[in-house]
Write an enzyme that holds these catalytic residues in place. Structure first.
Site, PDB file in Angstrom:
ATOM      1  N   GLY A   1       0.793  -1.225   0.000  1.00  0.00           N
ATOM      2  CA  GLY A   1       0.000   0.000   0.000  1.00  0.00           C
ATOM      3  C   GLY A   1       0.824   1.273   0.000  1.00  0.00           C
ATOM      4  O   GLY A   1       2.020   1.261  -0.244  1.00  0.00           O
TER       5      GLY A   1
ATOM      6  N   HIS B   1       4.073   1.462  -8.182  1.00  0.00           N
ATOM      7  CA  HIS B   1       3.039   0.429  -8.036  1.00  0.00           C
ATOM      8  C   HIS B   1       2.055   0.476  -9.209  1.00  0.00           C
ATOM      9  O   HIS B   1       1.648  -0.548  -9.743  1.00  0.00           O
ATOM     10  CB  HIS B   1       2.230   0.666  -6.751  1.00  0.00           C
TER      11      HIS B   1
HETATM   12  P1  AMP Z   1       5.783  -2.666  -1.772  1.00  0.00           P
HETATM   13  O1  AMP Z   1       4.445  -2.057  -1.574  1.00  0.00           O
HETATM   14  O2  AMP Z   1       6.930  -1.750  -1.512  1.00  0.00           O
HETATM   15  O3  AMP Z   1       5.905  -4.017  -1.119  1.00  0.00           O
HETATM   16  O4  AMP Z   1       5.896  -2.956  -3.335  1.00  0.00           O
HETATM   17  C1  AMP Z   1       4.910  -3.699  -4.010  1.00  0.00           C
HETATM   18  C2  AMP Z   1       5.408  -3.995  -5.404  1.00  0.00           C
HETATM   19  O5  AMP Z   1       5.654  -2.779  -6.103  1.00  0.00           O
HETATM   20  C3  AMP Z   1       6.731  -4.776  -5.400  1.00  0.00           C
HETATM   21  O6  AMP Z   1       6.711  -5.739  -6.433  1.00  0.00           O
HETATM   22  C4  AMP Z   1       7.737  -3.696  -5.660  1.00  0.00           C
HETATM   23  O7  AMP Z   1       8.925  -4.156  -6.264  1.00  0.00           O
HETATM   24  C5  AMP Z   1       6.979  -2.783  -6.602  1.00  0.00           C
HETATM   25  N1  AMP Z   1       7.553  -1.446  -6.574  1.00  0.00           N
HETATM   26  C6  AMP Z   1       7.785  -0.667  -5.484  1.00  0.00           C
HETATM   27  N2  AMP Z   1       8.411   0.482  -5.844  1.00  0.00           N
HETATM   28  C7  AMP Z   1       8.582   0.415  -7.187  1.00  0.00           C
HETATM   29  C8  AMP Z   1       9.183   1.280  -8.155  1.00  0.00           C
HETATM   30  N3  AMP Z   1       9.731   2.442  -7.806  1.00  0.00           N
HETATM   31  N4  AMP Z   1       9.177   0.884  -9.438  1.00  0.00           N
HETATM   32  C9  AMP Z   1       8.636  -0.312  -9.816  1.00  0.00           C
HETATM   33  N5  AMP Z   1       8.068  -1.175  -8.949  1.00  0.00           N
HETATM   34  C10 AMP Z   1       8.041  -0.814  -7.662  1.00  0.00           C
END
Ligand code: AMP
Length: 282
Positions: free
Chosen positions: A32, A38
């Site tokens: 989130g 995301h």
């Molecule tokens: P998180 O909410 O941080 O657990 O991320 C959820 C998903 O979004 C994971 O697969 C992350 O690698 C991806 N994600 C987070 N930040 C980025 C970003 N800057 N660019 C691409 N994907 C991202």
């Protein structure tokens, strides 16, 4: 209107009904506080599937005792609007008790590649990730699941779990989305003070310098390491956790930059732990 589902039973029923109508399911697991990184995953999922489910669950089992679980940012209303804009139909947003009821005792663990990089600094982190992703895969049962290369090691670990456990879900790795000044987007960036936000730029800048050096012909991993280390150590409020130059498949250190190489780093900027990386195909 996007629907927020909070129980496993209801989520499973919706998926069953959608699949009965022949719909393909794309899944984006997140914690989130959604940003454009995301949403790039949501849009990709939308382009490749009929139905898109975004999960929003700050998973306690992947946080260490002294980590930032309690201050991890949360904003369900904002997440609803952003997910809908990206094209998602459902948000799966269970409580901790729904996911880990009293008496919960099962964990999924990938060995080897989880000991390195972030796994070395955050013992138990990937065990929490593989456990929750496995549970979410059982609940949402998607055809394709979308993960960002911002967490490159996580992609490698999930791909390994999917292969080893014969899970019939296609893992789709997606490129890192950055702010216009280069900082990798992260939900944690909101916890940076204004000056720390400025200092954090050194992380991506040092990786871009490394990229330039490799493109100019430097193949010695140690030389590249030193370029990154020198750059980052000029920022006093940035404390390096690790800088690693590894083979992207095995996550083993390389001495020469050839093939597909992951250059990954983690650092504390103020109180916030940030990660970033680049992948070089030499
Ligand atoms: P998180 O909410 O941080 O657990 O991320 C959820 C998903 O979004 C994971 O697969 C992350 O690698 C991806 N994600 C987070 N930040 C980025 C970003 N800057 N660019 C691409 N994907 C991202």
């Amino acid at each position: 209107m996007i629907k927020v589902i909070t129980t496993i039973e209801e989520m499973k029923k919706i998926i069953k009904d959608e699949k009965a109508q022949g719909k393909s399911i794309g899944f984006v697991p997140t914690m989130g506080y959604l940003h454009d990184g995301h949403i790039s995953l949501v849009k990709r999922a939308k382009a490749e599937n009929d139905v898109v489910v975004v999960s929003i669950f700050v998973n306690p089992t992947q946080f260490g005792v002294n980590e930032d679980y309690d201050v991890y940012p949360r904003d369900l209303e904002g997440d609803k609007a952003r997910s809908e804009e990206g094209g998602a139909q459902y948000i799966f947003h269970p409580t901790v008790e729904e996911m880990y009821p009293y008496g919960y005792q099962t964990f999924v663990e990938v060995f080897g590649i989880t000991d390195k990089l972030c796994g070395a600094s955050r013992p138990g982190h990937f065990r929490g990730v593989t456990t929750v992703v496995n549970k979410l895969f059982q609940i949402v049962s998607p055809h394709k699941a979308y993960f960002g290369l911002k967490d490159a090691q996580q992609v490698a670990v999930i791909e390994k779990m999917v292969r080893d456990l014969n899970i019939e879900i296609e893992v789709v790795p997606c490129p890192i989305v950055r702010e216009s000044d280069g900082l990798a987007m992260s939900s944690r960036n909101v916890n940076l003070s204004e000056t720390d936000r400025q200092s954090a730029l050194v992380l991506s800048k040092s990786l871009f310098k490394a990229k330039e050096a490799i493109e100019a012909g430097i193949q010695d991993a140690k030389a590249i390491y030193l370029i990154i280390e020198k750059n980052i150590s000029e920022e006093v409020s940035v404390h390096i956790d690790y800088i690693k130059i590894v083979d992207f498949d095995t996550l083993e250190d390389v001495t020469v930059i050839e093939g597909r190489v992951l250059i990954a780093l983690a650092a504390k900027v103020g109180k916030v732990r940030l990660i970033d990386n680049i992948i070089m195909e030499a």
